[in-house]
Structure formats: structure tokens, C-alpha cells
Enzyme design. Sequence first.
Site, PDB file in Angstrom:
ATOM      1  N   LYS A 205      -7.699   1.681  -2.603  1.00  0.00           N
ATOM      2  CA  LYS A 205      -7.320   1.265  -1.252  1.00  0.00           C
ATOM      3  C   LYS A 205      -7.314   2.441  -0.285  1.00  0.00           C
ATOM      4  O   LYS A 205      -7.882   2.373   0.811  1.00  0.00           O
ATOM      5  CB  LYS A 205      -5.938   0.606  -1.286  1.00  0.00           C
ATOM      6  CG  LYS A 205      -5.360   0.248   0.069  1.00  0.00           C
ATOM      7  CD  LYS A 205      -6.125  -0.874   0.746  1.00  0.00           C
ATOM      8  CE  LYS A 205      -5.541  -1.183   2.126  1.00  0.00           C
ATOM      9  NZ  LYS A 205      -4.242  -1.881   2.047  1.00  0.00           N
TER      10      LYS A 205
ATOM     11  N   LYS B 130      -0.779   5.493   8.414  1.00  0.00           N
ATOM     12  CA  LYS B 130      -0.071   5.511   7.127  1.00  0.00           C
ATOM     13  C   LYS B 130      -1.050   5.705   5.971  1.00  0.00           C
ATOM     14  O   LYS B 130      -0.834   6.553   5.089  1.00  0.00           O
ATOM     15  CB  LYS B 130       0.705   4.210   6.948  1.00  0.00           C
ATOM     16  CG  LYS B 130       1.251   3.987   5.546  1.00  0.00           C
ATOM     17  CD  LYS B 130       1.736   2.559   5.364  1.00  0.00           C
ATOM     18  CE  LYS B 130       1.996   2.238   3.904  1.00  0.00           C
ATOM     19  NZ  LYS B 130       2.417   0.834   3.702  1.00  0.00           N
TER      20      LYS B 130
ATOM     21  N   THR C 208       0.868  -1.178   0.000  1.00  0.00           N
ATOM     22  CA  THR C 208       0.000   0.000   0.000  1.00  0.00           C
ATOM     23  C   THR C 208       0.900   1.221   0.000  1.00  0.00           C
ATOM     24  O   THR C 208       1.593   1.497   0.998  1.00  0.00           O
ATOM     25  CB  THR C 208      -0.919   0.019   1.230  1.00  0.00           C
ATOM     26  OG1 THR C 208      -1.787  -1.120   1.194  1.00  0.00           O
ATOM     27  CG2 THR C 208      -1.780   1.282   1.235  1.00  0.00           C
TER      28      THR C 208
END
Length: 367
Positions: free
Chosen positions: A237, A312, A162
Site C-alpha cells: 500500500k 500520511k 493503513t
Amino acid sequence: MSSLSDRGDAILHIPLAGSVIPRSSPRGHTRHRSRRRATHSGPLPGIHPRPVVRIDAPCVKRRQPQGVQMSKIAFLGLGNMGLGMATNLTRGGHTVVGFDPSPAAAEKARTHGIASADSVVAAAEDADVIITMLPSGKHVLDVYADLVPAARPGTLFLDCSTIDVADARAAAELAVAAGHSAVDAPVSGGTVGADGGTLTFMVGGPAEAVDRAATFLDAMGSRIVRCGDAGAGQAAKICNNMILGISMIAVSEAFALGAKLGLTDQALFDVSSTASGQCWALTTNCPVPGPVPTSPANRDYAGGFGSALMLKDLRLAQAAATDNGVDTSLGRRATELYEQFVAQDGPGRDFSAIVTAIRSGAFDAQA
């Protein structure tokens, strides 16, 4: 030394617009999923609009086709997520050579039948496919800089990390310019999904490259959604996880308020879980112990999707919003709250543990 691989992830339950590729069942039987409709309210920044796809038929997991050629796969990043994914590739009959800078991670991989190389270049020697599961875009770009010139012609680069959308596109451009194929396929499903081969993949890349990657994604997951061209998987995502981070804060605030108003956690759950407040953060990852016995709240928030990983992803979403001129005020505030929480509490606990800071008034004290 820590492992390269991400430590966990959130489970995706929001249907994504795009082409859904049915997967094959490792046991040879079909699994029918409930009928659901994928909707799309508009193009994500930088992504060409795709038509709305209505999924009216059940998503069926198909039997692996006879005669599929097994491949040599280099798997870079063998942490909690990467290890389960690489193991499922070996169970699918592929030859996997792994690399991780953590000696403990490399040794654990060997006990799962995964050969361990001394470097990323050695792992990728003669590989048909190079899969990366790394912590950041910098790691991915550094690895690609080493491997793109050394890889055999036509290698498939499959990044399951990611990372920032811009980094994902830059990595794909490096690979494609050298004559390789490239796909970004960040995952959702956490360590349970990685171990069980039930991950969801949000995929970006040309249709031909995604079709080629499907064999390998199928060995690691149960759902593949092509979201668009390079970087689109990362876009899906981070947008999804921005929704998740915001909704977990909302659910946590509701439980804090309900307790002050004399409601038990169970009473509020019984109402909201069957009313308009229903969401994944409530009914699957409930932030308070009791109502959902399998949620991390019942294990003192151990395991699950770490709060540092949520931070994050929220930061990645905010960077993308800034770059594309989108006002995401709730996403920005959620990022600020998780920054405070991670600094206070450490990064290890599940992101739903933010309810403990909300209930204790820790954020009010810093206001």
C-alpha cells in the site's frame, strides 16, 4: 469527536505481484476483467521474495458458495470508509456490531442496520472476526492490547487500516501469540469502492489466515491480492501510494508548464493520455477541471483522496525507507511538497489540488 476510520483512499490500478484470489459476485453473475500481467521487480524490504505471477486468465468474480456460515463481526471505525465496508458485510448476511467514538458516526451506522456498542470490548464480545479501520498504528495497537486477551479463542483479527509496516507486524504478533489469526489488509478504492463493495485489498498474513479472511474481504471488495506474510499488505500500500503521490506532482507540473507554453489543458491531456505520459493520476484523477469530468478537480477538489491522507502515506513510506536504508529521493521531495501544501491549504481537499499550489508558484515562494 472525529470518526476513527480513514476518510478516503486512492484507487489502485497497478497490478501487484502475488496470488490473486478471485472473488464472488454479490449478484450471482460473473464479471470478467481485462487480461493483465502482474510483475514484480524484486522483494520489498523485509518481505520474502515471491515468484512472479502471470495473470493470463480473466479475473472472475465467483458466486458465493452455498452453505457458507455467517459470522458475528466486530467492526471498529465507522467513518466514511468503515461505514460502507460494514454495511456490505451486513448485506452479505453477517451480523455486525460496530464501535466508533463519534456519536454521529455511530448513529449513522445504526441507520444502516449496524448495531452500535459502547466500547471496543463490548463490540467484540463473542465475535468471530474483529475488523479494524483506524487512523494510525497507535490506534490499532491500543485496540489490540485491549481485545487480544479478551477475544474468544481463535478469533480472526483483520486490520484494514493503513499503518506502518512495523506496527502491522507488531499487531499480528500480539494476536498470534495469544492463539488468534491475524491479517493486514489495507484497501484501495476510496469511499465509492467502500460503498459499492469494489475495494481492492492488499493482504499480508499466513496463507491459511488469508483464506479464512477471504470470505469477509469478498463481501467488501472485488479484488484480493496476497502480497506476503504479516505486514506485506501495508508494504504494498505505501509503495503504491508513493508512486501515486510522485506521479500526481509530475502531472501537475506538466500542466503548469504546458499552460505557460501556450497549451490548453485539453490539448495536453489529449496527447499525454494516449502517449507515454499516461498514468492513473492523469487519466482518472486528472488534477485540472475539464478533461476528466468525474475527477475531483471538477468539484473544487471536494471528496476523493484527501491531501492529508496522501501526506500520511508518504510519511509512512519515508519512515520505511529510512528504517530499511533505501534512498527514495523523489518520495522524500513529494513528502516535503505535500507537507507544505497541507499546511497552506488545509487537509480536506483531494490530493490532486496540489496543482493549484504549483500553478500559483506557492512552493517557489517558500524555496
